[in-house]
Design an enzyme around this catalytic site. Structure first.
Site, PDB file in Angstrom:
ATOM      1  N   GLU A 192      18.390 -25.487   0.509  1.00 43.08           N
ATOM      2  CA  GLU A 192      17.828 -25.986   1.680  1.00 43.08           C
ATOM      3  C   GLU A 192      18.304 -27.420   2.144  1.00 43.08           C
ATOM      4  O   GLU A 192      18.334 -28.220   1.103  1.00 43.08           O
ATOM      5  CB  GLU A 192      16.300 -25.941   1.374  1.00 43.08           C
ATOM      6  CG  GLU A 192      15.440 -26.405   2.569  1.00 43.08           C
ATOM      7  CD  GLU A 192      14.016 -25.798   2.846  1.00 43.08           C
ATOM      8  OE1 GLU A 192      13.659 -24.862   1.558  1.00 43.08           O
ATOM      9  OE2 GLU A 192      13.375 -26.338   3.665  1.00 43.08           O
ATOM     10  N   ASN A 235      10.027 -25.726  -2.118  1.00 45.11           N
ATOM     11  CA  ASN A 235       9.647 -24.573  -1.365  1.00 45.11           C
ATOM     12  C   ASN A 235      10.039 -23.477  -2.767  1.00 45.11           C
ATOM     13  O   ASN A 235      11.045 -22.912  -2.724  1.00 45.11           O
ATOM     14  CB  ASN A 235      10.296 -24.172  -0.235  1.00 45.11           C
ATOM     15  CG  ASN A 235       9.917 -25.174   0.996  1.00 45.11           C
ATOM     16  OD1 ASN A 235       8.679 -25.622   0.844  1.00 45.11           O
ATOM     17  ND2 ASN A 235      10.697 -25.612   1.899  1.00 45.11           N
ATOM     18  N   GLU A 316       3.573 -27.042   4.923  1.00 45.33           N
ATOM     19  CA  GLU A 316       4.378 -26.109   5.439  1.00 45.33           C
ATOM     20  C   GLU A 316       4.352 -24.593   5.057  1.00 45.33           C
ATOM     21  O   GLU A 316       5.461 -24.078   4.612  1.00 45.33           O
ATOM     22  CB  GLU A 316       5.695 -26.632   5.274  1.00 45.33           C
ATOM     23  CG  GLU A 316       5.939 -28.069   5.751  1.00 45.33           C
ATOM     24  CD  GLU A 316       7.342 -28.639   5.811  1.00 45.33           C
ATOM     25  OE1 GLU A 316       7.898 -29.032   6.835  1.00 45.33           O
ATOM     26  OE2 GLU A 316       8.253 -28.481   5.004  1.00 45.33           O
ATOM     27  N   ARG A 349       3.483 -33.767  -4.622  1.00 43.09           N
ATOM     28  CA  ARG A 349       4.170 -34.256  -3.465  1.00 43.09           C
ATOM     29  C   ARG A 349       2.905 -34.622  -2.501  1.00 43.09           C
ATOM     30  O   ARG A 349       1.912 -33.736  -2.479  1.00 43.09           O
ATOM     31  CB  ARG A 349       4.992 -33.402  -2.899  1.00 43.09           C
ATOM     32  CG  ARG A 349       6.500 -33.321  -3.796  1.00 43.09           C
ATOM     33  CD  ARG A 349       7.376 -32.317  -3.052  1.00 43.09           C
ATOM     34  NE  ARG A 349       8.375 -33.025  -2.284  1.00 43.09           N
ATOM     35  CZ  ARG A 349       8.468 -32.547  -0.781  1.00 43.09           C
ATOM     36  NH1 ARG A 349       7.951 -31.598  -0.614  1.00 43.09           N
ATOM     37  NH2 ARG A 349       9.454 -33.105  -0.218  1.00 43.09           N
ATOM     38  N   ARG A 361       0.033 -36.650  12.776  1.00 41.98           N
ATOM     39  CA  ARG A 361       0.956 -36.069  11.543  1.00 41.98           C
ATOM     40  C   ARG A 361       1.167 -37.182  10.670  1.00 41.98           C
ATOM     41  O   ARG A 361       0.946 -37.019   9.329  1.00 41.98           O
ATOM     42  CB  ARG A 361       1.959 -35.383  11.864  1.00 41.98           C
ATOM     43  CG  ARG A 361       2.780 -34.961  10.607  1.00 41.98           C
ATOM     44  CD  ARG A 361       4.022 -33.922  11.007  1.00 41.98           C
ATOM     45  NE  ARG A 361       4.957 -34.047  10.095  1.00 41.98           N
ATOM     46  CZ  ARG A 361       6.114 -33.568   9.956  1.00 41.98           C
ATOM     47  NH1 ARG A 361       6.347 -32.777  11.204  1.00 41.98           N
ATOM     48  NH2 ARG A 361       6.935 -33.688   9.167  1.00 41.98           N
ATOM     49  N   ASP A 392       9.258 -38.068   7.991  1.00 42.89           N
ATOM     50  CA  ASP A 392      10.243 -37.259   7.430  1.00 42.89           C
ATOM     51  C   ASP A 392      11.721 -37.687   7.101  1.00 42.89           C
ATOM     52  O   ASP A 392      12.403 -37.125   7.925  1.00 42.89           O
ATOM     53  CB  ASP A 392       9.956 -35.821   7.858  1.00 42.89           C
ATOM     54  CG  ASP A 392      10.710 -34.729   6.986  1.00 42.89           C
ATOM     55  OD1 ASP A 392      11.079 -34.900   5.834  1.00 42.89           O
ATOM     56  OD2 ASP A 392      10.988 -33.465   7.518  1.00 42.89           O
ATOM     57  N   GLU A 414      10.163 -40.882  -2.974  1.00 44.08           N
ATOM     58  CA  GLU A 414      11.474 -39.625  -2.728  1.00 44.08           C
ATOM     59  C   GLU A 414      12.132 -40.131  -1.556  1.00 44.08           C
ATOM     60  O   GLU A 414      11.741 -40.483  -0.587  1.00 44.08           O
ATOM     61  CB  GLU A 414      10.366 -38.360  -2.607  1.00 44.08           C
ATOM     62  CG  GLU A 414      11.314 -37.265  -2.193  1.00 44.08           C
ATOM     63  CD  GLU A 414      10.717 -35.805  -1.803  1.00 44.08           C
ATOM     64  OE1 GLU A 414       9.744 -35.560  -2.763  1.00 44.08           O
ATOM     65  OE2 GLU A 414      10.901 -35.385  -0.706  1.00 44.08           O
ATOM     66  N   GLU A 420      19.729 -34.865   6.093  1.00 43.46           N
ATOM     67  CA  GLU A 420      19.377 -33.807   6.869  1.00 43.46           C
ATOM     68  C   GLU A 420      19.145 -34.401   8.284  1.00 43.46           C
ATOM     69  O   GLU A 420      19.456 -33.675   9.266  1.00 43.46           O
ATOM     70  CB  GLU A 420      17.587 -33.376   6.506  1.00 43.46           C
ATOM     71  CG  GLU A 420      17.174 -32.507   7.385  1.00 43.46           C
ATOM     72  CD  GLU A 420      15.933 -32.223   7.001  1.00 43.46           C
ATOM     73  OE1 GLU A 420      15.363 -32.453   5.855  1.00 43.46           O
ATOM     74  OE2 GLU A 420      14.998 -31.368   7.718  1.00 43.46           O
TER      75      GLU A 420
HETATM   76  O1  GCW Z   1      12.320 -32.558   5.399  1.00 44.01           O
HETATM   77  C1  GCW Z   1      11.575 -31.259   5.746  1.00 44.01           C
HETATM   78  C2  GCW Z   1      12.603 -30.203   5.580  1.00 44.01           C
HETATM   79  C3  GCW Z   1      12.316 -29.137   4.792  1.00 44.01           C
HETATM   80  C4  GCW Z   1      11.674 -29.613   3.655  1.00 44.01           C
HETATM   81  C5  GCW Z   1      10.228 -30.406   3.677  1.00 44.01           C
HETATM   82  C6  GCW Z   1       9.929 -30.995   2.434  1.00 44.01           C
HETATM   83  C7  GCW Z   1      11.964 -28.569   1.696  1.00 44.01           C
HETATM   84  O2  GCW Z   1      12.881 -30.078   6.805  1.00 44.01           O
HETATM   85  O3  GCW Z   1      13.183 -28.153   4.724  1.00 44.01           O
HETATM   86  O4  GCW Z   1      11.235 -28.460   2.674  1.00 44.01           O
HETATM   87  O5  GCW Z   1      10.632 -31.551   4.683  1.00 44.01           O
HETATM   88  O6  GCW Z   1      10.067 -32.076   2.029  1.00 44.01           O
HETATM   89  O7  GCW Z   1       9.242 -30.319   1.937  1.00 44.01           O
END
Ligand code: GCW
Length: 728
Positions: A192, A235, A316, A349, A361, A392, A414, A420
């Site tokens: 991922e 995930n 998520e 987390r 959010r 994020d 983290e 990404e």
């Molecule tokens: O950054 C987002 C990503 C997801 C990721 C999520 C997370 C692993 O788009 O792909 O899932 O965060 O950090 O849990």
């Protein structure tokens, strides 16, 4: 005196580097060796100095970690000095390198190093030039074997960067005990947010096949001090906790152990149902608790030094304790209780946001976790793992307010090494400046020792890895620098980005000052360039939907707080998310005086302006320019910086090997095209709200807004790049 000569070829075989073995000067520079290339020292004066200083190696390789140190030193010194270095049992001459601990080296036990070794602690090391038994020597000493290995890598780094050895006096200890990579690798081999091929872990051929690459992965990590790896995606798939997988995990742990790297796994909260046959995963249910305790016992039988679990719960769509109306603390503590007898840790987390769309959010983590912290709700072996910012992994975010609000629970930060949201495999973006910015941010909370910076409030760093099975590991030469920078910062979070970049360039590319200075300058400018052409002035999350590659400021529909329009709030009046008391009031999550500073238009730095404020298109900013002009200037500066990077790199053609020169040149070409794509698509979209003209001379967009909106990336989920479509 018996002297053992270690043949170069046998070391290469044992280090798994034969696949990359080649004639000096005829090698394809394919990136496999990372920053551990050990090419012969170019500078003749330095080479002479090093050859005189290191004429033999004294090291007793009884244990696997000492063997690893021996192998690395022999490999590295043979390469760097351009001649074999003999290994001896005791110093026989001037120019001896003595390596070990007081327990495994009588020569070291006899030296006056007690105070320095106390300072070095369990993982640190001491490197000194001093006489040993009447011989000129360099000593690499540590309390434990792993410190010796770290010290060996440090010494090699000094040679790789052509540092002087005279008067060497180094004592180094890691700032954090937890320096971890998080792999988002799935059991089916996909990664991922991975942009460097498939997963390194070849589950089908484990445990029998001991892929040499696993060892090189461990070497690379140990060379920068990383001491743990979470093998699986947050995930999570509960199958990794079944016996069939645990033997495979144990096989990887065996390869990594000599390099000081512990293995961790992600725990899927619903595993008791999925692989345990229970009707529930309720953390207060006695059967569930017993199942996890038995699972922990089973894991530790297979992997006695297993590190623990990382958990993404109720985020998520992942299962979690809230499915049973229990709190995050109930969930984390259940796993913590199962692991505690084995000294394992739970990394829970904080990247949570509920299925009901909240008002803002970015506020949810503090709202969820602060009350639990205030009640001291978490067990001692739970760490809360929060991303550097509250959203994020954006090109720029303010630091996560949780770092100022959790006074009692230990925290991990983290960071995302895989880019990404920052151009993935192709764009050259060096992330150390981004990380430096957040590590040095002031929370205004007095932490242990009165410290109030973010760095003083955390126990370690977890980096979402950018490593895959591509030959070059990271998908591009410069992406390797981010893996390197992460490790160096986890060891010493106050290390300046410039120093990290310089050592990486010297080790990886060249010690030629005509290369080092311009490439370091490119790296240091690259993050701000990406901020400028993607999301200037505090904008965030304007990437295309799903794969997050390329611009998509118009993205709407579906879950609101995953769309661009939710975050940009563009309208006919202006742009930006009002997080002041007149808006979501997210500023309240920061401590005074930060909350006032962020709430005030005149006190907030412009680089976070639109994160916290909705600003009128024609409002004047502190620069004297209007928002509209300022915005355009930033987009253009982003494009201009990439063009400057291209020119700088093009000037190095005669000084960099052709393989890497052309690879990087090609990627910079993509980056320039895509910086324009970002600028033009974004500016046209904002213009549809502001209705303001472009200033005279502003580089006109190549296409219409509609054209950009309809642009579809090729359906390659791994590399969703649009350049082919854009420039036929
Ligand atoms: O950054 C987002 C990503 C997801 C990721 C999520 C997370 C692993 O788009 O792909 O899932 O965060 O950090 O849990």
């Amino acid at each position: 005196m018996k002297i053992r000569w270690v043949g170069l070829a046998s070391v290469l075989v044992s280090c798994g580097l034969l696949a990359g073995a080649r004639e000096p000067n005829h090698a394809p520079e394919d990136g496999y060796e990372l920053w551990l290339r050990y090419a012969r020292v170019d500078d003749t004066a330095r080479l002479g100095e090093y050859r005189a200083a290191i004429r033999e190696l004294v090291l007793t390789p009884r244990e696997p970690t000492m063997q690893a140190a021996r192998d690395e030193l022999v490999l590295g010194l043979n390469g760097l000095l351009g001649r074999p270095v003999p290994v001896a049992d005791a110093p026989t001459r001037d120019g001896t390198l003595v390596v070990g601990t007081p327990a495994n080296s009588p020569a070291i036990a006899a030296l006056p190093l007690a105070a320095a070794l106390r300072e070095a602690g369990p993982e640190g090391f001491v490197i000194r030039a001093l006489p040993v038994r009447g011989r000129h020597a360099i000593v690499v000493a540590a309390n434990r074997d792993i410190g010796v290995l770290y010290g060996a890598f440090h010494l090699l780094r000094l040679l790789q960067t052509e540092a002087p050895l005279a008067a060497l006096d180094v004592v180094s200890a890691p700032r954090y005990g937890l320096r971890l990579l998080n792999h988002w690798d799935n059991l089916n081999g996909t990664v991922e947010r991975g942009y460097a091929g498939a997963s390194l872990w070849e589950w089908a051929s484990l445990p029998d096949s001991g892929h040499t690459r696993y060892r090189d992965y461990a070497r690379a990590n140990a060379s920068i001090g990383i001491n743990g790896t979470v093998l699986t995606n947050v995930n999570a798939n509960s199958a990794v906790l079944t016996p069939a997988y645990l033997v495979k995990v144990a096989a990887l742990a065996r390869v990594f152990r000599p390099y000081g790297i512990k293995v961790y796994l992600t725990a899927r909260f619903s595993a008791p149902i999925e692989i345990g046959g229970l009707p529930t995963a309720d953390p207060l249910d006695a059967r569930v608790r017993a199942w996890w305790a038995a699972k922990a016992d089973e894991i530790y039988r297979a992997i006695p030094d297993f590190g623990g679990f990382v958990v993404k719960a109720n985020s998520e769509g992942q299962p979690g304790p809230q499915d049973y109306h229990r709190s995050h603390a109930d969930g984390a503590n259940m796993l913590a209780d199962a692991l505690a007898p084995h000294r394992g840790m739970v990394m829970w987390r904080a990247f949570v946001y509920s299925n009901a769309v909240p008002s803002d959010r970015v506020m949810q983590a503090v709202d969820e976790f602060e009350p639990l912290d205030a009640r001291r709700a978490f067990r001692a072996n739970v760490l809360i793992q929060a991303k550097n910012g509250p959203l994020d992994f954006q090109p720029r975010e303010p630091f996560h307010p949780l770092f100022g609000r959790m006074a009692r629970t230990p925290l991990l930060m983290e960071l995302q090494i895989t880019k990404e949201y920052l151009g993935q495999d192709t764009h050259l973006v060096f992330l150390a400046p981004l990380w430096e910015e957040v590590l040095r941010a002031d929370t205004y909370a007095r932490g242990p020792g009165g410290r109030s910076d973010v760095e003083g409030r955390i126990r370690g760093l977890a980096g979402v890895a950018n490593v895959g099975n591509d030959r070059d590991w990271c998908g591009s030469d410069f992406n390797q620098a981010n893996w390197y920078a992460f490790g160096r910062l986890a060891w010493d979070p106050m290390l300046p980005s410039a120093a990290i970049a310089e050592s990486w360039v010297r080790m990886t590319l060249s010690n030629d000052p005509q290369v080092v200075a311009p490439v370091v300058a490119m790296m240091l400018a690259s993050r701000e360039a990406a901020v400028n052409y993607m999301t200037p002035l505090g904008l965030a999350h304007q990437m295309a939907r799903g794969h997050h590659y390329g611009p998509g400021p118009w993205v709407t529909g579906g879950r609101a707080d995953q769309t661009s329009v939710y975050f940009n709030r563009a309208d006919s009046i202006g742009l930006g998310f009002d997080r002041t008391p007149t808006g979501s009031n997210a500023v309240r999550q920061y401590l005074s005086p930060l909350r006032e500073r962020f709430a005030g238009r005149d006190s907030l730095p412009d680089n976070l302006l639109l994160w916290f404020h909705h600003v009128g298109w024609s409002e004047h900013l502190r620069s004297g320019r209007r928002l509209w002009e300022e915005l355009l200037a930033h987009y253009q500066a982003g494009v201009d910086t990439v063009r400057w990077m291209q020119r700088t790199w093009n000037g190095l053609e005669a000084r960099v090997d052709a393989d890497r020169f052309h690879r990087v040149q090609g990627f910079l070409r993509i980056q320039e095209t895509e910086a324009r794509w970002w600028r033009d698509a974004s500016v046209l979209y904002w213009q549809s709200f502001s209705h303001l003209p472009l200033p005279p001379g502003y580089e006109a967009s190549a296409h219409s807004l509609d054209w950009y909106r309809q642009l579809r990336c090729p359906p390659d989920p791994r590399k969703p790049r649009c350049d082919a479509v854009m420039e036929p």
